[in-house]
Motif scaffolding. Structure first.
Motif, PDB file in Angstrom:
ATOM      1  N   VAL A  28       0.849  -1.197   0.000  1.00  0.00           N
ATOM      2  CA  VAL A  28       0.000   0.000   0.000  1.00  0.00           C
ATOM      3  C   VAL A  28       0.879   1.240   0.000  1.00  0.00           C
ATOM      4  O   VAL A  28       1.705   1.423   0.895  1.00  0.00           O
ATOM      5  N   ALA A  29       0.709   2.107  -0.988  1.00  0.00           N
ATOM      6  CA  ALA A  29       1.464   3.366  -1.046  1.00  0.00           C
ATOM      7  C   ALA A  29       0.553   4.583  -0.966  1.00  0.00           C
ATOM      8  O   ALA A  29       1.034   5.712  -0.961  1.00  0.00           O
ATOM      9  N   SER A  30      -0.759   4.366  -0.924  1.00  0.00           N
ATOM     10  CA  SER A  30      -1.725   5.465  -0.781  1.00  0.00           C
ATOM     11  C   SER A  30      -2.815   5.023   0.185  1.00  0.00           C
ATOM     12  O   SER A  30      -3.346   3.919   0.066  1.00  0.00           O
ATOM     13  N   VAL A  31      -3.144   5.904   1.137  1.00  0.00           N
ATOM     14  CA  VAL A  31      -4.136   5.526   2.137  1.00  0.00           C
ATOM     15  C   VAL A  31      -4.959   6.737   2.545  1.00  0.00           C
ATOM     16  O   VAL A  31      -4.438   7.848   2.649  1.00  0.00           O
ATOM     17  N   GLU A  32      -6.256   6.531   2.729  1.00  0.00           N
ATOM     18  CA  GLU A  32      -7.147   7.550   3.285  1.00  0.00           C
ATOM     19  C   GLU A  32      -7.327   7.238   4.760  1.00  0.00           C
ATOM     20  O   GLU A  32      -7.499   6.075   5.137  1.00  0.00           O
ATOM     21  N   ILE A  33      -7.261   8.282   5.614  1.00  0.00           N
ATOM     22  CA  ILE A  33      -7.402   8.098   7.053  1.00  0.00           C
ATOM     23  C   ILE A  33      -8.492   9.036   7.568  1.00  0.00           C
ATOM     24  O   ILE A  33      -8.455  10.234   7.317  1.00  0.00           O
ATOM     25  N   LYS A  34      -9.441   8.469   8.331  1.00  0.00           N
ATOM     26  CA  LYS A  34     -10.548   9.247   8.867  1.00  0.00           C
ATOM     27  C   LYS A  34     -10.335   9.545  10.352  1.00  0.00           C
ATOM     28  O   LYS A  34      -9.728   8.747  11.071  1.00  0.00           O
ATOM     29  N   SER A  35     -10.869  10.662  10.788  1.00  0.00           N
ATOM     30  CA  SER A  35     -11.029  10.887  12.229  1.00  0.00           C
ATOM     31  C   SER A  35     -12.322  10.179  12.635  1.00  0.00           C
ATOM     32  O   SER A  35     -12.785   9.290  11.953  1.00  0.00           O
ATOM     33  N   GLY A  36     -12.923  10.562  13.770  1.00  0.00           N
ATOM     34  CA  GLY A  36     -14.204   9.968  14.120  1.00  0.00           C
ATOM     35  C   GLY A  36     -14.228   9.263  15.458  1.00  0.00           C
ATOM     36  O   GLY A  36     -15.265   8.718  15.852  1.00  0.00           O
ATOM     37  N   TYR A  37     -13.091   9.286  16.167  1.00  0.00           N
ATOM     38  CA  TYR A  37     -13.061   8.711  17.510  1.00  0.00           C
ATOM     39  C   TYR A  37     -12.860   9.799  18.562  1.00  0.00           C
ATOM     40  O   TYR A  37     -12.215   9.585  19.584  1.00  0.00           O
ATOM     41  N   GLY A  38     -13.445  10.946  18.278  1.00  0.00           N
ATOM     42  CA  GLY A  38     -13.436  12.042  19.233  1.00  0.00           C
ATOM     43  C   GLY A  38     -14.845  12.472  19.568  1.00  0.00           C
ATOM     44  O   GLY A  38     -15.239  12.570  20.722  1.00  0.00           O
ATOM     45  N   LEU A  39     -15.622  12.735  18.487  1.00  0.00           N
ATOM     46  CA  LEU A  39     -17.003  13.203  18.614  1.00  0.00           C
ATOM     47  C   LEU A  39     -17.090  14.476  19.448  1.00  0.00           C
ATOM     48  O   LEU A  39     -18.133  14.796  20.013  1.00  0.00           O
ATOM     49  N   ASP A  40     -15.980  15.196  19.544  1.00  0.00           N
ATOM     50  CA  ASP A  40     -15.968  16.539  20.111  1.00  0.00           C
ATOM     51  C   ASP A  40     -14.880  17.322  19.382  1.00  0.00           C
ATOM     52  O   ASP A  40     -14.051  16.746  18.668  1.00  0.00           O
ATOM     53  N   LYS A  41     -14.892  18.610  19.559  1.00  0.00           N
ATOM     54  CA  LYS A  41     -13.970  19.463  18.806  1.00  0.00           C
ATOM     55  C   LYS A  41     -12.505  19.117  19.064  1.00  0.00           C
ATOM     56  O   LYS A  41     -11.724  18.905  18.136  1.00  0.00           O
ATOM     57  N   ASP A  42     -12.119  19.059  20.330  1.00  0.00           N
ATOM     58  CA  ASP A  42     -10.705  18.918  20.669  1.00  0.00           C
ATOM     59  C   ASP A  42     -10.118  17.584  20.213  1.00  0.00           C
ATOM     60  O   ASP A  42      -9.015  17.542  19.656  1.00  0.00           O
ATOM     61  N   THR A  43     -10.842  16.494  20.438  1.00  0.00           N
ATOM     62  CA  THR A  43     -10.290  15.185  20.095  1.00  0.00           C
ATOM     63  C   THR A  43     -10.296  14.950  18.593  1.00  0.00           C
ATOM     64  O   THR A  43      -9.370  14.352  18.040  1.00  0.00           O
ATOM     65  N   GLU A  44     -11.345  15.413  17.911  1.00  0.00           N
ATOM     66  CA  GLU A  44     -11.364  15.298  16.453  1.00  0.00           C
ATOM     67  C   GLU A  44     -10.188  16.067  15.833  1.00  0.00           C
ATOM     68  O   GLU A  44      -9.505  15.571  14.943  1.00  0.00           O
ATOM     69  N   LEU A  45      -9.951  17.276  16.321  1.00  0.00           N
ATOM     70  CA  LEU A  45      -8.825  18.059  15.807  1.00  0.00           C
ATOM     71  C   LEU A  45      -7.497  17.390  16.154  1.00  0.00           C
ATOM     72  O   LEU A  45      -6.548  17.436  15.357  1.00  0.00           O
ATOM     73  N   LYS A  46      -7.417  16.752  17.305  1.00  0.00           N
ATOM     74  CA  LYS A  46      -6.203  16.030  17.691  1.00  0.00           C
ATOM     75  C   LYS A  46      -5.929  14.898  16.700  1.00  0.00           C
ATOM     76  O   LYS A  46      -4.792  14.744  16.219  1.00  0.00           O
ATOM     77  N   GLN A  47      -6.945  14.124  16.388  1.00  0.00           N
ATOM     78  CA  GLN A  47      -6.780  13.057  15.397  1.00  0.00           C
ATOM     79  C   GLN A  47      -6.317  13.609  14.054  1.00  0.00           C
ATOM     80  O   GLN A  47      -5.408  13.055  13.418  1.00  0.00           O
ATOM     81  N   LEU A  48      -6.936  14.691  13.619  1.00  0.00           N
ATOM     82  CA  LEU A  48      -6.587  15.270  12.320  1.00  0.00           C
ATOM     83  C   LEU A  48      -5.180  15.842  12.309  1.00  0.00           C
ATOM     84  O   LEU A  48      -4.478  15.782  11.293  1.00  0.00           O
ATOM     85  N   ARG A  49      -4.728  16.391  13.440  1.00  0.00           N
ATOM     86  CA  ARG A  49      -3.342  16.882  13.511  1.00  0.00           C
ATOM     87  C   ARG A  49      -2.348  15.725  13.389  1.00  0.00           C
ATOM     88  O   ARG A  49      -1.295  15.861  12.750  1.00  0.00           O
ATOM     89  N   VAL A  50      -2.696  14.595  13.970  1.00  0.00           N
ATOM     90  CA  VAL A  50      -1.830  13.410  13.835  1.00  0.00           C
ATOM     91  C   VAL A  50      -1.769  12.972  12.377  1.00  0.00           C
ATOM     92  O   VAL A  50      -0.689  12.662  11.850  1.00  0.00           O
ATOM     93  N   ILE A  51      -2.911  12.961  11.712  1.00  0.00           N
ATOM     94  CA  ILE A  51      -2.933  12.589  10.286  1.00  0.00           C
ATOM     95  C   ILE A  51      -2.086  13.560   9.479  1.00  0.00           C
ATOM     96  O   ILE A  51      -1.337  13.159   8.569  1.00  0.00           O
ATOM     97  N   LYS A  52      -2.155  14.841   9.794  1.00  0.00           N
ATOM     98  CA  LYS A  52      -1.354  15.841   9.083  1.00  0.00           C
ATOM     99  C   LYS A  52       0.147  15.596   9.294  1.00  0.00           C
ATOM    100  O   LYS A  52       0.948  15.730   8.363  1.00  0.00           O
ATOM    101  N   LYS A  53       0.529  15.218  10.509  1.00  0.00           N
ATOM    102  CA  LYS A  53       1.942  14.904  10.775  1.00  0.00           C
ATOM    103  C   LYS A  53       2.386  13.688   9.964  1.00  0.00           C
ATOM    104  O   LYS A  53       3.510  13.652   9.450  1.00  0.00           O
TER     105      LYS A  53
END
Length: 400
Positions: A124-149
């Motif tokens: 696998v050389a291409s992957v889509e990653i979803k958030s969705g295990y926060g269900l609140d602003k702070d945790t969803e943004l935390k997940q997305l920041r990890v994906i960005k890193k």
């Protein structure tokens, strides 16, 4: 999807991370300009030893970033406890939300990096990653920041999807109009920050009975579209609700799951540019009927395959098992499986012009199999057939 172009005795030339040439050895030897350029740049030669070379795989649906595990739930389901019983006891997505909230960004990043190493080994050389295990602003943004890193490390192509509408949080459940109230919270409080901080390309929602209705899903997707996000949808997984039809109506890049897609949904998908993404590993783990692959393909729909790797319903990103299930349980040909896991998977992430096929001008993302033809992907049942994964013209060091 069944018509693959096969080049025998082939040569692929890569330069600056892109494919510069693909053709027969005879065509290559006649191209004096290309050969002079190769000598001038002292190019590295990789002998594939008569083995098959394919586009690298594209996993267009995962929930790769999460905290903790739910192994106990898997064994309970295997023993006959229903998913709804597990949810009532505080399990399900709610448990992953709790564990993800408790995890630090560093912990989430470390775990996700290990998973990406494993994906690369499997081709696998291409992957889509979803958030969705926060269900609140702070945790969803935390997940997305990890994906960005993860994206910034540039070890693999990554597309990010905001999926705050993965479930209805407990504080909204049981309230009349609670689902819509939560959707409005996402639209007003979270989506603008996701856009402002450039944390996701797509927005997804779980359109399902007991989760978000068709009307609630359309409200979120419409708002996301107005804000410039691409759209995805979890559709018709548990019941035939009309999620596929909504996905087509809204212009979603993909409608995913589709275990109970209606005949109208199949026709709508076939008449549209929306990719029908099937997730056979999830159906297998849940012991549910598989998506109607033959109906979708024979109707003319563009079909992709993806793992749906997540901590609950599918703790697996086994590409070999996915291929075996697609051939043996969904009656797909090996050529259709390859199309679904490469070019169609890339299109389901909006990357079809960049990767997913071995063509001049595209990214040099390929796999070298351990065998001389693609049939072994199914024939060597459930066993990894990838010898080397190439991403951006670089061999993944840990699997050379």
């Amino acid at each position: 999807m069944n018509d693959l172009k096969v080049i025998l005795d082939a040569v692929v030339v890569c330069k600056d991370g892109l494919i510069a040439f693909v053709g027969t050895r005879q065509e290559f030897e006649k191209n004096r300009f290309l050969q002079d350029d190769i000598k001038k740049n002292n190019a590295k030669i990789l002998d594939c030893k008569n083995n098959a070379v394919l586009p690298a795989f594209c996993d267009s649906h995962t929930h790769l970033v999460f905290g903790g595990y739910r192994d106990d739930e898997f064994l309970k389901r295997a023993a006959g406890v229903s998913y709804m019983e597990i949810m009532k006891a505080g399990g399900g997505i709610a448990k992953s939300v709790e564990l993800t909230k408790a995890a630090s960004e560093h912990e989430l990043l470390k775990a996700a990096n290990k998973r990406i190493d494993e994906l690369l080994k499997l081709g696998v050389a291409s992957v889509e990653i979803k958030s969705g295990y926060g269900l609140d602003k702070d945790t969803e943004l935390k997940q997305l920041r990890v994906i960005k890193k993860l994206k910034d490390e540039n070890r693999i192509n990554i597309m990010a999807t905001f999926m705050g509408a993965h479930s209805i949080p407990k504080e909204y459940k049981g309230k009349e109009g609670g689902g819509l109230e939560y959707i409005e919270y996402i639209i007003k409080e979270v989506l603008p920050l996701v856009k402002e901080q450039d944390l996701a390309e797509y927005v997804d929602i779980f359109c399902e009975q007991g989760v978000f209705s068709v009307a609630e899903s359309e409200r979120l997707l419409s708002a996301a579209k107005d804000m410039g996000f691409g759209l995805k949808i979890h559709a018709d997984e548990i019941v035939s609700l009309g999620g596929a039809e909504l996905g087509v109506k809204m212009g979603c890049v993909s409608a995913d799951h589709l275990l109970h897609v209606s005949d109208k949904g199949i026709k709508d998908l076939a008449d549209s540019d929306t990719i029908a993404t099937m997730l056979p590993l999830t159906a297998f783990c849940l012991r549910e009927p598989f998506a109607p692959a033959r109906k979708l393909i024979d109707s003319g729909a563009a079909v992709a395959l993806a793992t749906d790797f997540n901590p609950g319903s599918c703790f697996s990103f086994s590409i070999p098992l996915l291929i075996a299930l697609s051939v043996l349980k969904m009656n797909m040909s090996i050529n259709e499986v390859i199309s679904a896991l490469t070019l169609n998977g890339a299109c389901a992430m909006g990357l079809g012009n960049e990767t997913g096929s071995i063509e001049a001008g595209k990214k040099a993302d390929m796999v070298i199999l351990k065998f001389d033809n693609e049939n072994f992907l199914a024939y060597h049942t459930g066993v990894d057939c990838v010898g080397v994964t190439i991403y951006n013209a670089q061999c993944a060091e840990h699997i050379q």
